[in-house]
Design an enzyme around this catalytic site. Structure first.
Site, PDB file in Angstrom:
ATOM      1  N   ARG A  26       0.809  -1.214   0.000  1.00 32.01           N
ATOM      2  CA  ARG A  26       0.000   0.000   0.000  1.00 32.01           C
ATOM      3  C   ARG A  26       0.844   1.267   0.000  1.00 32.01           C
ATOM      4  O   ARG A  26       0.625   2.175  -0.807  1.00 32.01           O
ATOM      5  CB  ARG A  26      -0.918   0.034   1.229  1.00 32.01           C
ATOM      6  CG  ARG A  26      -2.154  -0.803   1.107  1.00 32.01           C
ATOM      7  CD  ARG A  26      -2.595  -1.302   2.445  1.00 32.01           C
ATOM      8  NE  ARG A  26      -1.560  -2.157   3.003  1.00 32.01           N
ATOM      9  CZ  ARG A  26      -1.428  -3.443   2.651  1.00 32.01           C
ATOM     10  NH1 ARG A  26      -2.257  -3.994   1.832  1.00 32.01           N
ATOM     11  NH2 ARG A  26      -0.451  -4.168   3.146  1.00 32.01           N
ATOM     12  N   THR A  27       1.800   1.323   0.906  1.00 30.49           N
ATOM     13  CA  THR A  27       2.568   2.569   1.039  1.00 30.49           C
ATOM     14  C   THR A  27       3.342   2.850  -0.238  1.00 30.49           C
ATOM     15  O   THR A  27       3.323   3.967  -0.770  1.00 30.49           O
ATOM     16  CB  THR A  27       3.526   2.466   2.242  1.00 30.49           C
ATOM     17  OG1 THR A  27       2.770   2.180   3.411  1.00 30.49           O
ATOM     18  CG2 THR A  27       4.285   3.760   2.438  1.00 30.49           C
ATOM     19  N   LYS A  31      25.244  -6.069  -1.593  1.00 32.07           N
ATOM     20  CA  LYS A  31      26.708  -6.141  -1.601  1.00 32.07           C
ATOM     21  C   LYS A  31      27.308  -5.522  -0.342  1.00 32.07           C
ATOM     22  O   LYS A  31      28.519  -5.429  -0.224  1.00 32.07           O
ATOM     23  CB  LYS A  31      27.243  -5.411  -2.837  1.00 32.07           C
ATOM     24  CG  LYS A  31      26.754  -5.988  -4.157  1.00 32.07           C
ATOM     25  CD  LYS A  31      27.168  -5.093  -5.318  1.00 32.07           C
ATOM     26  CE  LYS A  31      26.525  -5.575  -6.625  1.00 32.07           C
ATOM     27  NZ  LYS A  31      26.670  -4.579  -7.697  1.00 32.07           N
ATOM     28  N   ARG A  36      11.600   3.364   3.261  1.00 28.13           N
ATOM     29  CA  ARG A  36      11.055   2.348   4.182  1.00 28.13           C
ATOM     30  C   ARG A  36      12.232   1.448   4.555  1.00 28.13           C
ATOM     31  O   ARG A  36      12.931   0.939   3.676  1.00 28.13           O
ATOM     32  CB  ARG A  36       9.967   1.546   3.477  1.00 28.13           C
ATOM     33  CG  ARG A  36       9.631   0.176   4.084  1.00 28.13           C
ATOM     34  CD  ARG A  36       8.874   0.255   5.391  1.00 28.13           C
ATOM     35  NE  ARG A  36       7.567   0.875   5.256  1.00 28.13           N
ATOM     36  CZ  ARG A  36       6.438   0.210   4.996  1.00 28.13           C
ATOM     37  NH1 ARG A  36       6.449  -1.100   4.849  1.00 28.13           N
ATOM     38  NH2 ARG A  36       5.304   0.859   4.889  1.00 28.13           N
ATOM     39  N   HIS A  45       5.689   6.173  11.347  1.00 28.47           N
ATOM     40  CA  HIS A  45       5.141   6.077   9.989  1.00 28.47           C
ATOM     41  C   HIS A  45       4.251   7.312   9.784  1.00 28.47           C
ATOM     42  O   HIS A  45       3.024   7.217   9.755  1.00 28.47           O
ATOM     43  CB  HIS A  45       4.331   4.781   9.857  1.00 28.47           C
ATOM     44  CG  HIS A  45       4.048   4.365   8.443  1.00 28.47           C
ATOM     45  ND1 HIS A  45       4.278   5.180   7.364  1.00 28.47           N
ATOM     46  CD2 HIS A  45       3.530   3.215   7.945  1.00 28.47           C
ATOM     47  CE1 HIS A  45       3.922   4.535   6.256  1.00 28.47           C
ATOM     48  NE2 HIS A  45       3.463   3.349   6.572  1.00 28.47           N
TER      49      HIS A  45
END
Lengths: 305, 154
Positions: free
Chosen positions: A53-54, A82, A103, A131
């Protein structure tokens, strides 16, 4: 907006919140008026953990403003695999994009990353931390359905690790809401959030039983109890069943109770609730687009029309 | 210091005397200052000596080193009642109390193992100093008790 970076709901004043929500309402009323607003803009998406969703709503918001996205892709396919540091990754992608959305599974990651870039950086979830953009769309949904005046809200589920809860609790202090937190004792609010709420003089009560407070609520904000947090499956089962709601549960609620959930849900809200007027969680998810359009427009230098 | 206490730890010619450290905290003070005796400078430590003000106190004398203000600020976290005496040619030329700073950097390790400051990133830990503890400026974890256990050791 005075803020270059959006890291925590704590940085948002009541005026900031109202500005974003008002602008979102304007956009929602006529999205096409903003279709070429940022046609030369690229938004960098850095999602270090899964998100549906985000991530999609940020991408949609940017495209509906006429801009485009550059997406880091999955961690497995990026240079992170890496061993590149987060600080290096954001410094590189800063050169490609006009703003960044991050995120990351670790608390404080957005705060740290923001110290290495000059373009605006938006925290789209940092571990169990914050958030803030979810909170803005939550507040938009609350304001549309219940208003902010004399608001009584119950927030139920995993309050300890739920970043949406932490952000929302901070933001609700700006509207002087009466906040009731309902959870198993093992998943109560963390010390840092309690500290802030206390410092803000917030009206806060804690409960282990929803029935104690349900009839008084204008909004019930449900979150998923995260099975993976429990060391013992039986402990999870013991508490999870207590925090499920169905139409029978809601018999004791006000007729105009607004039920919200940041999604995804598992079994904490029965599907039969979807058909009631209480259910606003899909509307809530859809509100992510105009709210994120508004936020992006403001931090990218747009003036409300 | 009383004559009795001065007998316990000999005078220094040049350096710093940290007095009025709460009893039992002297080794933590040394740890927070990164002093392990390896530099070769003379170091005297008296622990749990009688004190009118603290009941029991520790005293640390560091020969050949004058503490910076930043070091003194950090000391305040675990020794808020301490006094700092700067000694030159056997005379105390400066004497002042510690004051709690607003922020300490690179001194404490965040106890939250999921905090970004504990990972291999080019940042130092940073804690805001509150009235009754410290708070990580990255993940917001609050530490109130047992601060010395979180001191970063080089």
């Amino acid at each position: 907006m005075r803020h270059d970076h959006i890291i925590s709901a704590k940085q948002l004043s009541r005026a900031d919140i109202e500005e974003v929500l008002d602008h979102a309402a304007t956009i929602a009323a006529d999205p096409t008026a903003f279709a070429d607003r940022h046609s030369d803009t690229l938004l960098g998406l850095l999602f270090f953990e899964p998100s549906t969703r985000t991530k999609m709503s940020f991408a949609t918001a940017m495209k509906r403003l006429g801009g485009d996205i550059v997406d880091m892709g999955s961690v497995e396919s990026s240079s992170v695999k890496k061993g590149e540091s987060l600080a290096d990754t954001v410094r590189v992608v800063e050169g490609y994009a006009d703003a960044l959305v991050l995120r990351h599974p670790m608390e404080g990651s957005a705060k740290m990353a923001s110290e290495f870039v000059d373009v605006p950086l938006v925290n789209a979830g940092d571990g169990a931390g914050q958030h803030p953009t979810q909170t803005l769309l939550d507040l938009y949904t609350i304001r549309e359905n219940a208003g902010f005046d004399d608001l009584t809200i119950g927030i139920m589920g995993d309050l300890k690790y739920g970043r949406t809860v932490h952000s929302l609790a901070h933001a609700l202090t700006t509207v002087d809401a009466h906040q009731h937190f309902i959870s198993p004792e093992s998943l109560q609010l963390p010390r840092s959030v309690r500290y802030d709420l206390h410092e803000q003089g917030a009206d806060v009560r804690e409960h282990t039983d929803l029935d104690e407070i349900l009839p008084a609520l204008d909004v019930l904000y449900v979150t998923r109890i995260q099975r993976e947090r429990f060391p013992d499956e039986s402990e999870y089962r013991e508490v999870a069943g207590q925090y499920q709601i169905d139409t029978g549960t809601l018999d004791a609620a006000k007729d105009d109770l607004t039920v919200m959930h940041p999604l995804p849900r598992v079994d904490e809200i029965a599907h039969e609730v979807d058909r009631t007027d209480h259910a606003k969680y899909f509307e809530q998810a859809h509100n992510g687009v105009p709210v994120r359009m508004a936020l992006l427009d403001l931090i990218l230098g747009g003036e409300p029309r | 210091m009383t004559d009795d206490q001065q007998l316990r730890v000999s005078k220094i010619k040049n350096g710093t005397v940290i007095d009025h450290i709460a009893g039992g905290q002297a080794l933590n003070v040394l740890a927070i200052l990164g002093i392990d005796g390896g530099s070769g400078d003379a170091l005297s430590v008296a622990m749990n000596v009688p004190s009118d003000r603290l009941g029991k106190k520790d005293i640390v004398k560091i020969e050949g080193r004058e503490l910076s203000q930043a070091e003194v600020d950090v000391l305040s976290l675990i020794a808020p009642a301490a006094s700092i005496n700067i000694v030159r040619e056997y005379d105390v030329v400066e004497k002042h109390r510690v004051e709690r700073p607003e922020v300490v950097e690179g001194v404490l390790e965040c106890p939250n193992h999921n905090c970004i400051s504990t990972k291999d990133e080019p940042v130092e830990s940073r804690f805001a100093v509150t009235d009754d503890g410290v708070r990580c400026e990255y993940c917001e974890t609050i530490i109130r008790d047992d601060l010395p256990a979180h001191i970063l050791v080089e």
